[in-house]
Design a protein around this motif. Structure first.
Motif, PDB file in Angstrom:
ATOM      1  N   ARG A   1       1.148  -1.181   0.522  1.00  0.00           N
ATOM      2  CA  ARG A   1      -0.045   0.237  -0.269  1.00  0.00           C
ATOM      3  C   ARG A   1       0.418   0.836   0.173  1.00  0.00           C
ATOM      4  O   ARG A   1       0.507   1.995   0.030  1.00  0.00           O
ATOM      5  CB  ARG A   1      -1.154  -0.084   1.273  1.00  0.00           C
TER       6      ARG A   1
ATOM      7  N   ALA B   1      -1.588  -7.867  -9.787  1.00  0.00           N
ATOM      8  CA  ALA B   1      -1.912  -6.847  -9.151  1.00  0.00           C
ATOM      9  C   ALA B   1      -4.234  -6.982  -9.418  1.00  0.00           C
ATOM     10  O   ALA B   1      -3.994  -5.792  -8.317  1.00  0.00           O
ATOM     11  CB  ALA B   1      -1.577  -5.940 -10.297  1.00  0.00           C
ATOM     12  N   VAL B   2      -4.277  -7.581  -9.641  1.00  0.00           N
ATOM     13  CA  VAL B   2      -5.291  -7.470 -10.155  1.00  0.00           C
ATOM     14  C   VAL B   2      -5.744  -8.529  -9.004  1.00  0.00           C
ATOM     15  O   VAL B   2      -6.953  -7.797  -8.039  1.00  0.00           O
ATOM     16  CB  VAL B   2      -6.319  -9.291 -11.067  1.00  0.00           C
TER      17      VAL B   2
ATOM     18  N   THR C   1      -5.806  -5.664  -6.285  1.00  0.00           N
ATOM     19  CA  THR C   1      -6.732  -4.717  -6.431  1.00  0.00           C
ATOM     20  C   THR C   1      -8.133  -5.184  -5.667  1.00  0.00           C
ATOM     21  O   THR C   1      -8.856  -4.289  -4.958  1.00  0.00           O
ATOM     22  CB  THR C   1      -7.496  -4.064  -7.575  1.00  0.00           C
ATOM     23  N   ARG C   2      -8.254  -6.384  -5.188  1.00  0.00           N
ATOM     24  CA  ARG C   2      -9.795  -6.769  -4.716  1.00  0.00           C
ATOM     25  C   ARG C   2      -8.607  -6.722  -3.211  1.00  0.00           C
ATOM     26  O   ARG C   2     -10.468  -7.051  -2.896  1.00  0.00           O
ATOM     27  CB  ARG C   2      -9.476  -8.460  -4.978  1.00  0.00           C
TER      28      ARG C   2
ATOM     29  N   ARG D   1     -12.912  -7.300   0.506  1.00  0.00           N
ATOM     30  CA  ARG D   1     -13.380  -6.031   0.409  1.00  0.00           C
ATOM     31  C   ARG D   1     -13.486  -4.831   0.903  1.00  0.00           C
ATOM     32  O   ARG D   1     -14.290  -5.918   2.417  1.00  0.00           O
ATOM     33  CB  ARG D   1     -14.758  -5.858  -0.622  1.00  0.00           C
TER      34      ARG D   1
END
Length: 378
Positions: free
Chosen positions: A156, A257-258, A261-262, A372
């Motif tokens: 982050r 990366a995917v 992002t989740r 999430r």
């Protein structure tokens, strides 16, 4: 231990004696900061030369340098009151060094392992410093850059890490330019493009069995100082490996990366992603040197520290890889050069284990759960 006294010592002596400086006045196969531990070893060896001779003094000094670096990183790992995870990681490291044998210490790769371990442990508490250390490691041997890439993707504080990496790279490049390096700066990249397929590379496995049958030859390259395989189709395979490896690195990075992002947790995503990137660099390489197994240690150590329950399978695979690698080099290497079936079978097993480790790492990345963020009330 041959590379230390037959290659590192002459490079060090030449630079300290006012002769050619590899990576500065002539192209080199390693990134330029790799010369620093070699020069430091030369300085440490100087008072020992009258007692041991040049080669033995340099060998002892190298062992001392690597031992000190490992001890520092080990101290950072265990701390004053290590918990179960860090204790398990420490035992894993000891076992891996024992099983891998002398090759774990007497190569330039051994200098980068403690750097990567310390940097990895500091990624959360000191992200900029950790990124700087990984960048330094990458300027010694490229593979720590995989850990930096994984940290940037999974973390982050990526902008802080990228800035630290850029600052270190700028300092290194500026220093090289001041020393007079020009085209030699990226020589470690161009020097690898024209090399053939080393016998220990994963992609060389089918050709080694052809050599057992007498349909291929093992030859020594005096330009690159390695044993390479010669057979119909080898050049084509060698030509496509590097582009394929680059594509694989991009694909694994995109997968990470995917997942990031989740909302994936850093401690769950970073270790398997780092290990996947490192294994891709090994499996897709035209070189398959035994010391490459040391690259696997830092990601697994960090995996055990942050997610011990899920690190068991990769840790066992890496320990098995270390053992099989030692059985090949140095124990049966002469027989391997004669293309005898037993060492070729051992090398095949090692290469299969590397592919399995890659699959296990990628599977772990795919299974990292999404976290999430909760919806905010309007």
């Amino acid at each position: 231990m041959g590379d230390v006294v037959l290659v590192y010592e002459p490079w060090s002596s030449a630079a300290l004696g006012g002769g050619p400086v590899v990576g500065v006045t002539e192209p080199w196969v390693y990134p330029q900061l790799a010369l620093l531990p070699m020069l430091l070893t030369g300085l440490l060896a100087t008072p020992l030369v009258p007692l041991l001779g040049v080669s033995s003094a340099y060998l002892v000094a190298w062992a001392v340098l690597v031992g000190v670096l490992d001890a520092v990183a080990f101290a950072v790992l265990v701390g004053r009151r290590p918990g179960r995870a860090r204790t398990a990681a420490a035992w894993f490291w000891c076992a891996a060094l024992l099983l891998l044998g002398p090759i774990a210490l007497y190569r330039i790769d051994a200098v980068t392992v403690p750097i990567a371990v310390v940097a990895g442990l500091w990624l959360l508490s000191r992200p900029a410093l950790a990124a700087a250390l990984l960048t330094v490691g990458a300027w010694i041997k490229i593979w720590p850059g995989a850990l930096l890439l994984a940290a940037v993707v999974a973390g982050r504080r990526r902008w802080r890490q990228l800035l630290a990496a850029l600052v270190v790279t700028a300092v290194v490049l500026g220093g090289l330019v001041l020393l007079g390096a020009r085209s030699e700066i990226l020589g470690f990249l161009t020097a690898q493009t024209g090399r053939g397929l080393q016998i220990e590379a994963v992609a060389a496995t089918p050709f080694l069995w052809l050599a057992v049958a007498g349909a291929a030859r093992i030859e020594y390259s005096f330009d690159i100082l390695t044993f390479q395989i010669t057979a119909p189709g080898v050049d084509a395979v060698a030509a496509v490996l590097t582009p394929l490896m680059a594509v694989a690195v991009v694909a694994v990075t995109a997968l990470g990366a995917v997942t990031a992002t989740r909302g994936a947790v850093f401690g769950r995503l970073f270790p398997p992603l780092a290990l996947a990137l490192v294994t891709v660099l090994i499996v897709g390489n035209k070189v398959g040197s035994p010391q490459f197994q040391t690259w696997l240690l830092a990601p697994v150590i960090l995996w055990i520290v942050w997610d011990r329950a899920r690190a068991t399978v990769p840790a066992v695979l890496v320990l098995a890889l270390c053992l099989v690698t030692c059985l090949i080099y140095p124990l049966t290497y002469d027989a391997l050069l004669r293309a005898e079936p037993v060492p070729v079978l051992l090398l095949t097993l090692r290469n299969v284990l590397l592919i399995v480790l890659t699959v296990v790492s990628l599977r772990a990345v795919l299974r990292v759960p999404a976290v999430r963020p909760p919806r905010t009330k309007e």
